[in-house]
Design a protein around this motif. Structure first.
Motif: not given
Ligand code: UTP
Length: 295
Positions: A260, A106, A13-14, A115, A109-111, A30, A16-17, A133-134
């Motif tokens: 998301g 995390q 759930a890390a 994560a 946020a590298k993907g 989330e 950026l959305g 998470g979304d």
């Protein structure tokens, strides 16, 4: 062959959305509500209803509200108890007590793959579930439970899939999948691709929201170069396993909402709003009236 029971789930759930900007700058996607519960509550509940008690949520900066939601709130307790609303206090405590929820950050946020890699120490040497998470999924049988059942049958990694319209496959992943003889919804998969370009699609079966992995995935993730969008992609790690030893795709039963995305958020709220015990009836009346004004 891994015969161990599934006891753990992780919820990345890390992210950026960016598809939910500007709200996602201040509210983690989330934590976006479906009427009065945040999306992530439904994920934790689904895991619990599937027999999972150990849940790791992977968060990031600006995502503290996720952690707060699963903690007691003495201020609310005091206020509610003073007005005799003891059952509301119990309901709030039940959310915090329904599972052992752990958190890790995390830091970059590298993907999604990266994560998941953050969960190595938590997972140890067991097969485990990943719940995106979304992605909220409402179903008769919790989707994690459906995946566990398939895993116990084949003892291979399992990915939850749905057919998506061919023109939308490029947003998701595409699986090289063949229906398993004697099954109506389980496929043998020996290749896949994340966000395929035109002509790169295998089928219109895409991974949506839930996968059940084995712990050797962590070494594969650690060795991955960035994939689609410059991110460390979980699909790339699962593709390595599919090519090497095959995995199973389960076309799960249930309706998925992508919190998301703006459309997914709206659809989830309408679908659950009309069913809501407190406001459902009035909301339905409003919707009917409103729909009649639409051109
Ligand atoms: P998404 O690809 O939907 O998340 O990942 P995103 O990158 O936040 O989305 P957009 O495209 O910018 O809107 C699915 C899940 O994986 C998590 C997200 O939080 C989401 O729940 N995720 C994604 C991470 O935990 N870390 C990441 O680096 C990326």
């Amino acid at each position: 062959m891994n015969n161990r029971k599934i006891t753990k789930a992780i919820i990345p759930a890390a992210g950026l959305g960016t598809r939910m900007l500007p709200i996602s700058r201040a509210v983690p996607k989330e934590m976006l509500p479906i009427v009065d519960y945040p999306a992530i509550y439904h994920l934790v509940k689904e895991a619990v209803d599937s027999g999972i008690r150990e849940i790791l949520i992977i968060t990031g900066r600006e995502k503290n509200s996720i952690e707060d939601f699963f903690d007691y709130s003495p201020e609310y307790d005091k206020k509610l108890l003073a007005s005799g609303k003891d059952d509301q206090v119990k309901a709030l405590h039940d959310i915090c007590d329904m599972a052992n929820v752990y958190f890790i950050r995390q830091k970059d946020a590298k993907g999604l793959g990266h994560a998941v890699g953050c969960a190595r120490a938590f997972v140890g040497d067991e097969p485990f579930l990943v719940m995106y998470g979304d992605d909220v999924i409402f179903s008769d049988t919790p989707v994690c439970k459906q995946l566990i059942k398939t895993y116990e049958k084949y003892r291979r990694m399992v990915v939850g899939v749905k057919p998506v319209p061919m023109e939308l496959v490029s947003r998701y992943s595409s699986l090289k999948a063949e229906l398993i003889e004697g099954s109506e919804n389980e496929y043998y998969v020996d290749d896949m691709i994340e966000k395929p370009g035109p002509g790169q699609e295998f089928t219109n079966l895409s991974i949506l929201g839930r996968v059940l992995l084995e712990p050797d995935i962590f070494d594969i993730i650690d060795a991955l170069p960035p994939g689609a969008g410059g991110e460390i992609q979980l699909t790339d790690a699962m593709r390595a396993v599919a090519r090497e030893r095959g995995i199973i795709a389960l076309e799960f039963e249930g309706t998925r909402y992508d919190l998301g995305s703006k459309l997914g958020f709206l659809m989830a709220n309408v679908a659950k709003g009309v069913e809501h015990t407190e406001v459902g009836e009035e909301f339905r009346a409003f919707l009917k009236e409103f729909a009649s004004t639409l051109k």
